[in-house]
Scaffold this active site. Structure first.
Site, PDB file in Angstrom:
ATOM      1  N   LYS A 111       3.720 -18.746  17.315  1.00  0.00           N
ATOM      2  CA  LYS A 111       4.780 -18.792  16.501  1.00  0.00           C
ATOM      3  C   LYS A 111       4.819 -19.789  15.254  1.00  0.00           C
ATOM      4  CE  LYS A 111       8.693 -16.764  16.498  1.00  0.00           C
ATOM      5  NZ  LYS A 111       8.983 -15.118  17.042  1.00  0.00           N
TER       6      LYS A 111
HETATM    7  N1  GLU Z   1       9.250 -12.050  15.186  1.00  0.00           N
HETATM    8  C1  GLU Z   1       9.299 -11.076  16.173  1.00  0.00           C
HETATM    9  C2  GLU Z   1       9.055 -11.523  17.822  1.00  0.00           C
HETATM   10  O1  GLU Z   1       9.525 -12.496  17.822  1.00  0.00           O
HETATM   11  C3  GLU Z   1       7.822 -10.102  15.845  1.00  0.00           C
HETATM   12  C4  GLU Z   1       6.735 -10.769  16.248  1.00  0.00           C
HETATM   13  C5  GLU Z   1       5.548  -9.865  15.543  1.00  0.00           C
HETATM   14  O2  GLU Z   1       5.429  -8.795  15.211  1.00  0.00           O
HETATM   15  O3  GLU Z   1       4.260 -10.541  15.852  1.00  0.00           O
HETATM   16  O4  GLU Z   1       9.110 -10.746  18.471  1.00  0.00           O
END
Ligand code: GLU
Length: 421
Positions: A111
């Site tokens: 993240k």
């Molecule tokens: N931000 C989204 C999540 O928390 C998507 C992450 C992604 O598609 O890599 O799942």
């Protein structure tokens, strides 16, 4: 556990670690693997300058945390918000590892985040900040290393800037470096709606599990961003009654069901859902604890806590946001027999469609929306069944079942690969 202060209760890293420890203990996880998986593998902090529109220089702080790359490239979104912190990004990175493992796609977890207030920034400032942040973390991302995506306050445009910045440095167009791009730049059909769509599929199966029908099901949604608005729209189209919507600046209630397409239009022209004529105004905090069958918290972390869990009236909670429920609230909800579909399962539709986007980019061959949706629905359905049957078999709640299933898959991969030294 009830001795926690509110500050400890709402620390997302503590919340992640508590569930991880509990699930690992239930699994009898080897002590060494426990240590490997409890903490992120890599944490990057960058402080970088951006020229504001006024001509002044501002310095921003950004993070990228890679929790695990055992099962494939790290994967996870980037969020822009004033309250981003290292602990939050760490928790979100670990949740990505578990989420990808729950739906069995070949990614690890990561993240990113930048401390900023995107509502106060111009498009030019956002573009310069995004490009410089990308340049600062450039050696750590890439189609085979770590693949960012949108999260809170980032979108297709943000991904286009990251893709372009990365590609300029590599001297070739690399569209597989991020997902959630505009379709024209290698984005996937169906990606934008995918998280909401996954939630609607999970709702269908949760209802079946409770022998209920969509027409008889009252839904309250918190949050009307990408996740909440698409979930509400798709559920309403399937016949569910979306009776309440809670937003940060106000809430709406209509016992006969809100007209979601009209509400989407109203928000697009007014910038808020407040004042929508076909509903009563409601206190967003009260909506969370109002009578309904399914509650979908799709805004942010820590909205169901020790302070309101006792008063929740929903039979089923389907988590659209990451980390909306604290560990203490989990226990209270379990005592009340609320059926919780945990974030790492229920909102995994987004990253699943991201996986499809990454596959299509690397093939250079793009699927129809029907193909994307069909594959997405199947993965969500199978994962729901896996988690719920695991929970029943091992006599744990759905959240712990999802963690156990995920930890087991990641641990098994590490064991098979062995420890490099
Ligand atoms: N931000 C989204 C999540 O928390 C998507 C992450 C992604 O598609 O890599 O799942």
């Amino acid at each position: 556990m009830h001795m926690l202060t509110l500050e400890q209760e709402i620390n997302p890293w503590e919340a992640q670690a508590a569930r991880f420890d509990f699930a690992a203990q239930k699994l009898n996880l080897d002590e060494g693997l426990w240590k490997v998986l409890r903490y992120p593998a890599r944490e990057i902090i960058v402080h970088f300058p951006v020229m504001l529109d006024t001509g002044k220089i501002e310095v921003f702080t950004g993070y990228r945390v890679q929790h695990s790359v055992a099962r494939g490239p790290a994967k996870g979104g980037i969020r822009y918000a004033p309250d981003v912190s290292l602990d939050e990004v760490r928790a979100l990175a670990s949740w990505m590892t578990w989420k990808c493992a729950v739906v069995n796609i070949p990614f690890g977890g990561a993240k990113g985040g930048v401390i900023c207030d995107p509502k106060q920034m111009s498009m030019g400032e956002l573009e310069r900040m995004t490009r410089r942040y990308t340049a600062e973390i450039i050696e750590f991302i890439g189609p085979e290393k770590d693949v960012p995506a949108p999260d809170m306050n980032t979108n297709e445009q943000t991904m286009a800037w990251i893709m372009d910045t990365y590609s300029m440095h590599m001297r070739q167009t690399c569209n597989a470096v991020v997902t959630g791009k505009p379709i024209n730049l290698g984005g996937s059909r169906g990606r934008r709606e995918a998280t909401g769509r996954g939630i609607s599929v999970v709702c269908d199966h949760a209802l079946k599990h409770h022998a209920m029908r969509p027409e008889d099901c009252r839904v309250i949604v918190q949050g009307f961003g990408n996740v909440g608005s698409n979930a509400a729209r798709l559920l309403a189209a399937k016949g569910y009654k979306v009776i309440g919507l809670a937003e940060y600046d106000g809430g709406l209630f209509n016992p006969n069901g809100l007209d979601i397409p009209a509400l989407v239009e109203y928000r697009a022209s007014n910038g808020t859902v407040v004042g929508f004529p076909e509903a009563e105004a409601a206190d967003p905090r009260e909506l969370l604890v109002s009578a309904c069958d399914i509650l979908i918290p799709a805004a942010t972390e820590n909205v169901i806590t020790s302070r309101n869990a006792e008063r929740i009236q929903a039979k089923i909670i389907v988590e659209g946001a990451n980390g909306p429920t604290t560990t203490i609230a989990d226990e209270i909800l379990a005592d009340k027999n609320v059926f919780v579909v945990p974030d790492i399962l229920s909102n995994a539709g987004g990253v699943t469609a991201s996986y499809f986007e990454w596959v299509q980019d690397r093939m250079g061959y793009f699927w129809t929306e029907k193909e994307v949706n069909g594959r997405l629905d199947q993965i969500m359905r199978d994962s729901f069944t896996d988690v719920v049957s695991y929970a029943e078999k091992h006599k744990v709640n759905n959240r712990i079942a999802a963690y156990m299933l995920a930890i087991d898959r990641v641990a098994y991969t590490i064991q098979q690969r062995g420890i490099y030294a």
